[in-house]
Design an enzyme around this catalytic site. Structure first.
Site, PDB file in Angstrom:
ATOM      1  N   LYS A   1      -5.082   3.446  -3.474  1.00  8.42           N
ATOM      2  CA  LYS A   1      -4.521   2.556  -2.019  1.00  8.42           C
ATOM      3  C   LYS A   1      -5.585   3.068  -1.063  1.00  8.42           C
ATOM      4  O   LYS A   1      -5.224   2.206  -0.191  1.00  8.42           O
ATOM      5  CB  LYS A   1      -3.277   3.806  -1.679  1.00  8.42           C
ATOM      6  CG  LYS A   1      -1.387   3.342  -2.257  1.00  8.42           C
ATOM      7  CD  LYS A   1      -2.046   2.276  -2.873  1.00  8.42           C
ATOM      8  CE  LYS A   1      -0.698   2.281  -4.187  1.00  8.42           C
ATOM      9  NZ  LYS A   1      -0.271   0.921  -4.408  1.00  8.42           N
TER      10      LYS A   1
ATOM     11  N   TYR B   1      -4.456   7.779  -7.249  1.00  6.59           N
ATOM     12  CA  TYR B   1      -3.817   6.988  -6.934  1.00  6.59           C
ATOM     13  C   TYR B   1      -4.103   6.907  -4.822  1.00  6.59           C
ATOM     14  O   TYR B   1      -4.096   5.296  -4.784  1.00  6.59           O
ATOM     15  CB  TYR B   1      -2.031   7.134  -6.655  1.00  6.59           C
ATOM     16  CG  TYR B   1      -1.418   6.941  -5.846  1.00  6.59           C
ATOM     17  CD1 TYR B   1      -0.598   5.281  -7.166  1.00  6.59           C
ATOM     18  CD2 TYR B   1      -0.194   6.969  -5.207  1.00  6.59           C
ATOM     19  CE1 TYR B   1       0.065   4.899  -5.999  1.00  6.59           C
ATOM     20  CE2 TYR B   1       0.172   5.940  -3.776  1.00  6.59           C
ATOM     21  CZ  TYR B   1       1.095   4.694  -5.114  1.00  6.59           C
ATOM     22  OH  TYR B   1       1.890   4.156  -4.125  1.00  6.59           O
TER      23      TYR B   1
ATOM     24  N   SER C   1       1.307  -1.142   0.463  1.00 10.29           N
ATOM     25  CA  SER C   1      -0.135   0.544   0.645  1.00 10.29           C
ATOM     26  C   SER C   1       0.512   1.167  -0.001  1.00 10.29           C
ATOM     27  O   SER C   1       1.492   1.117  -0.816  1.00 10.29           O
ATOM     28  CB  SER C   1      -1.006   0.183   0.704  1.00 10.29           C
ATOM     29  OG  SER C   1      -2.141   0.747   1.225  1.00 10.29           O
TER      30      SER C   1
END
Length: 272
Positions: A152, A148, A134
């Site tokens: 995550k 992004y 992660s």
């Protein structure tokens, strides 16, 4: 005792470094990459300890075949490291549909497919360890990395849930959450949205906030990963780097303060 490890995205960066560290101590590694030639150096140095596999994690069928091949070649899969992924730089408004879909397909669905594929193997074994790469940006955010960040955050929720579902099968789950490191994650591996003039100030502010001290040395990370896979009781979460923990602590203190300040409003919304 030697372990059998499957690592996705082993062509460069963390994946390549960690694969080499496992191999150096005698573990067997099934390493995946989009281009097999990116794994030639590992094969040349470590021979039969390496099982190179060409794989695009966006292809669910190919992921299942790759996991099946890795299990057959190594005899088991003790550890899966879901490392494949990339960064997408651009504000929310600048990001195209194709860019957003590709980011989520790779960072979330690619990880999901590999996780689903390995679970029957680990359940049958009665043991296993799934390590999801992660980011600190899975628990807090930075501007110009919105999609992004979102990918995550999704990995965090998926993996925390997974841990509660598979603990009874002897399977551990760990989220590895690095802060920034000096890999090519922000370089050749990254995708850049087309910038809009309106966000020039946002981009400039982001760039001005980056300092050399913010980025860790990738070569220092294998020691932590080796300790993690060797732990009998691995943690659900592990930061990498010295920036992540104080940053996360500050962010969560701010969140708790906001929730507390608005708790009367929240409680009233519950009803009688």
């Amino acid at each position: 005792m030697a372990k059998t490890i499957l690592i996705t995205g082993a062509s460069r960066g963390f994946g390549k470094l960690w694969a080499k560290s496992f191999l150096e101590r005698g573990d067997k590694v099934a390493a995946t990459a989009r281009k097999l030639s990116d794994l030639d150096d590992l094969v040349e140095e470590f021979g039969d300890l390496v099982s190179p596999i060409q794989l695009d994690v966006n292809d669910r069928t190919a992921v299942f075949e790759a996991v099946k091949h890795a299990n057959s070649a190594m005899g088991s899969i003790d550890v899966l490291i879901n490392n494949a992924g990339f960064g997408l730089f651009g504000t929310i408004e600048e990001t195209t549909e194709a860019e957003a879909r590709q980011q989520i397909e790779t960072n979330v669905f690619g990880l999901l497919w590999a996780t689903q594929a390995v679970l029957p193997i680990m359940r049958k074994q009665g043991k296993g360890h799934i390590i999801q790469v992660s980011s600190i940006l899975g628990i807090t955010t930075l501007p110009t990395l919105g999609i992004y960040n979102a990918s995550k955050f999704a990995v965090e929720g998926l993996s925390e849930t997974l841990a509660s579902e598979v603990a009874g099968f002897g399977i551990n789950v760990t989220l590895v959450e690095p802060n920034g490191f000096s890999t090519d994650w922000a370089g050749a591996s990254a995708t850049q949205s087309t910038a809009m003039e309106e966000y020039a100030g946002v981009h400039a502010a982001f760039q001005s906030g980056l300092t050399a001290e913010s980025f860790g040395d990738p070569a220092a990370t294998p020691v932590a990963i080796l300790k993690l896979v060797d732990s009998e009781q691995p943690p659900l979460r592990l930061f990498l780097g010295k920036v992540a923990f104080p940053w996360a602590k500050q962010v969560y203190e701010q969140k708790l303060a906001t929730w507390e300040a608005w708790n009367d409003v929240a409680a009233a919304a519950h009803g009688a």
